[in-house]
Write a protein that holds these residues in place. Structure first.
Motif, short mmCIF file in Angstrom:
data_model
loop_
_atom_site.label_atom_id
_atom_site.label_comp_id
_atom_site.label_asym_id
_atom_site.label_seq_id
_atom_site.Cartn_x
_atom_site.Cartn_y
_atom_site.Cartn_z
N ILE A 90 -7.27 12.10 -8.20
CA ILE A 90 -8.39 11.30 -7.69
C ILE A 90 -8.51 10.02 -8.51
CG2 ILE A 90 -10.92 11.19 -7.50
CD1 ILE A 90 -10.84 14.22 -6.87
N LEU A 91 -8.38 10.14 -9.82
CA LEU A 91 -8.46 8.96 -10.69
C LEU A 91 -7.34 7.97 -10.37
CD1 LEU A 91 -9.71 7.44 -13.09
CD2 LEU A 91 -8.20 8.77 -14.59
N LEU A 92 -6.13 8.45 -10.19
CA LEU A 92 -5.01 7.56 -9.87
C LEU A 92 -5.22 6.88 -8.51
CD1 LEU A 92 -2.01 9.70 -11.14
CD2 LEU A 92 -3.07 7.72 -12.24
N SER A 93 -5.71 7.62 -7.53
CA SER A 93 -6.00 7.03 -6.22
C SER A 93 -7.08 5.97 -6.34
CB SER A 93 -6.45 8.12 -5.24
OG SER A 93 -5.41 9.01 -4.97
N ASN A 94 -8.10 6.28 -7.12
CA ASN A 94 -9.21 5.35 -7.33
C ASN A 94 -8.72 4.06 -8.01
OD1 ASN A 94 -12.17 5.19 -7.06
ND2 ASN A 94 -12.08 4.90 -9.27
N LEU A 95 -7.87 4.22 -9.01
CA LEU A 95 -7.34 3.04 -9.72
C LEU A 95 -6.43 2.21 -8.81
CD1 LEU A 95 -6.63 4.60 -13.23
CD2 LEU A 95 -8.47 3.01 -12.61
N ALA A 96 -5.65 2.87 -7.96
CA ALA A 96 -4.80 2.14 -7.02
C ALA A 96 -5.66 1.34 -6.04
CB ALA A 96 -3.90 3.11 -6.26
N CYS A 97 -6.73 1.95 -5.57
CA CYS A 97 -7.65 1.26 -4.67
C CYS A 97 -8.33 0.09 -5.38
CB CYS A 97 -8.67 2.25 -4.13
SG CYS A 97 -9.67 1.61 -2.78
N LEU A 98 -8.68 0.27 -6.64
CA LEU A 98 -9.29 -0.80 -7.43
C LEU A 98 -8.33 -1.97 -7.60
CD1 LEU A 98 -11.52 -1.94 -9.27
CD2 LEU A 98 -10.55 -0.58 -11.13
N ILE A 99 -7.07 -1.67 -7.91
CA ILE A 99 -6.08 -2.73 -8.08
C ILE A 99 -5.91 -3.50 -6.78
CG2 ILE A 99 -3.61 -3.17 -8.46
CD1 ILE A 99 -3.78 -0.81 -10.53
N LEU A 100 -5.85 -2.78 -5.66
CA LEU A 100 -5.74 -3.46 -4.37
C LEU A 100 -6.97 -4.33 -4.10
CD1 LEU A 100 -4.17 -0.69 -2.13
CD2 LEU A 100 -3.10 -2.80 -2.90
N ALA A 101 -8.15 -3.85 -4.45
CA ALA A 101 -9.37 -4.63 -4.25
C ALA A 101 -9.36 -5.89 -5.09
CB ALA A 101 -10.61 -3.78 -4.56
N ILE A 102 -8.87 -5.78 -6.30
CA ILE A 102 -8.76 -6.97 -7.16
C ILE A 102 -7.84 -8.01 -6.53
CG2 ILE A 102 -7.87 -7.79 -9.39
CD1 ILE A 102 -8.99 -5.13 -10.59
N PHE A 103 -6.77 -7.53 -5.87
CA PHE A 103 -5.82 -8.44 -5.20
C PHE A 103 -6.22 -8.72 -3.75
CE2 PHE A 103 -3.08 -6.92 -8.67
CZ PHE A 103 -2.75 -8.15 -9.22
N LYS A 104 -7.49 -8.46 -3.43
CA LYS A 104 -8.08 -8.81 -2.13
C LYS A 104 -7.51 -8.05 -0.95
CE LYS A 104 -10.57 -12.05 -4.05
NZ LYS A 104 -11.71 -11.55 -4.75
N PHE A 105 -7.09 -6.80 -1.19
CA PHE A 105 -6.65 -5.96 -0.08
C PHE A 105 -7.54 -4.73 -0.01
CE2 PHE A 105 -4.10 -3.03 2.37
CZ PHE A 105 -3.64 -3.86 3.38
N LYS A 106 -7.96 -4.40 1.18
CA LYS A 106 -8.94 -3.34 1.39
C LYS A 106 -8.28 -2.11 2.00
CE LYS A 106 -12.34 -3.45 4.59
NZ LYS A 106 -13.49 -3.91 5.33
N ALA A 107 -8.04 -1.08 1.20
CA ALA A 107 -7.53 0.19 1.71
C ALA A 107 -8.73 1.06 2.08
CB ALA A 107 -6.68 0.90 0.66
N SER A 108 -8.54 1.96 3.02
CA SER A 108 -9.63 2.81 3.47
C SER A 108 -9.93 3.91 2.46
CB SER A 108 -9.28 3.43 4.82
OG SER A 108 -10.26 4.37 5.19
N ILE A 109 -11.08 3.82 1.82
CA ILE A 109 -11.49 4.83 0.85
C ILE A 109 -11.76 6.16 1.56
CG2 ILE A 109 -13.23 5.45 -0.87
CD1 ILE A 109 -13.52 2.44 -1.45
N HIS A 110 -12.23 6.10 2.80
CA HIS A 110 -12.44 7.33 3.57
C HIS A 110 -11.11 8.08 3.75
CE1 HIS A 110 -16.16 5.23 4.75
NE2 HIS A 110 -16.64 6.44 4.98
N MET A 111 -10.07 7.35 4.10
CA MET A 111 -8.77 7.99 4.32
C MET A 111 -8.15 8.45 3.00
SD MET A 111 -8.54 8.23 7.49
CE MET A 111 -6.93 8.97 7.57
N ILE A 112 -8.39 7.71 1.93
CA ILE A 112 -7.91 8.14 0.62
C ILE A 112 -8.51 9.51 0.28
CG2 ILE A 112 -8.01 7.68 -1.87
CD1 ILE A 112 -7.90 4.67 -1.14
N ALA A 113 -9.80 9.63 0.49
CA ALA A 113 -10.51 10.87 0.13
C ALA A 113 -10.05 12.05 0.99
CB ALA A 113 -12.02 10.66 0.26
N ILE A 114 -10.04 11.88 2.30
CA ILE A 114 -9.73 13.01 3.17
C ILE A 114 -8.26 13.40 3.08
CG2 ILE A 114 -9.32 11.68 5.29
CD1 ILE A 114 -11.23 14.99 5.10
N SER A 115 -7.37 12.44 2.91
CA SER A 115 -5.95 12.79 2.80
C SER A 115 -5.63 13.41 1.44
CB SER A 115 -5.07 11.57 3.06
OG SER A 115 -5.29 10.57 2.10
N GLY A 116 -6.29 12.94 0.39
CA GLY A 116 -6.09 13.51 -0.93
C GLY A 116 -6.53 14.96 -1.00
#
Length: 185
Positions: free
Chosen positions: A95-121
């Motif tokens: 979960i932490l690694l997924s969260n950090l990957a999403c954070l890095i993408l957000a910093i680089f202005k890309f929006k991944a679906s947090i809903h899909m990250i959670a349910i698929s994880g």
């Protein structure tokens, strides 16, 4: 989702874990993964760091994802240590690694679906648990597949994400859980 994963683990694990320990972990996780994030959201809204619960822009996602990373690190250090419940430790590490990957993408202005990250994880964690404990949870996995489809459809329907953002969310949710399963399966 983390609390759901922990409840599922304790309900399916063949290991003996004292009831008091299970209750203490569930209460602690409820406070840290549900109550605290809600309070932090209202704090961020009051401070003007987020405009709505939807976190529409990538800039709005940065602070909540950073705070969530701190919460998950706290959970890893204090509640689900590898010496106590190794499966849950690696679940939260994923979960932490997924969260950090999403954070890095957000910093680089890309929006991944947090809903899909959670349910698929969590779906990947359920699959790994079924293999690890050699249990048949086909009904649960079928339900999780339906829920994943419903979540993806709803995110597309409300135009919150593009198909690429949803697929990326699935990969960000599944890959850390899949990689870390090597350490406890």
């Amino acid at each position: 989702m983390p609390l759901l994963g922990v409840i599922f683990y304790f309900s399916k694990s063949p290991r003996f874990i004292p009831e008091e320990v299970v209750q203490a972990k569930l209460i602690s996780l409820f406070i840290l993964t549900i109550i605290l994030p809600i309070l932090l959201y209202f704090l961020l809204k009051t401070l003007g760091k987020v405009k709505s619960i939807k976190l529409v822009t990538t800039n709005e996602r940065i602070y909540p994802l950073m705070l969530n990373s701190v919460i998950i690190i706290l959970v890893l250090k204090r509640i689900v240590t590898p010496s106590q419940v190794v499966e849950l430790y690696y679940f939260f590490l994923g979960i932490l690694l997924s969260n950090l990957a999403c954070l890095i993408l957000a910093i680089f202005k890309f929006k991944a679906s947090i809903h899909m990250i959670a349910i698929s994880g969590i779906t990947m964690f359920f699959i790994a648990l079924s293999i690890h404990f050699n249990i048949n949870i086909n009904g649960t996995l079928a339900l999780m597949s339906i829920i994943m489809g419903a979540v993806a459809t709803s995110r597309l329907h409300v135009k919150a994400h593009t198909a690429i953002e949803l697929v990326l969310g699935i990969f960000i949710g599944v890959i850390p859980q899949l990689v870390l399963v090597n350490y406890w399966l």
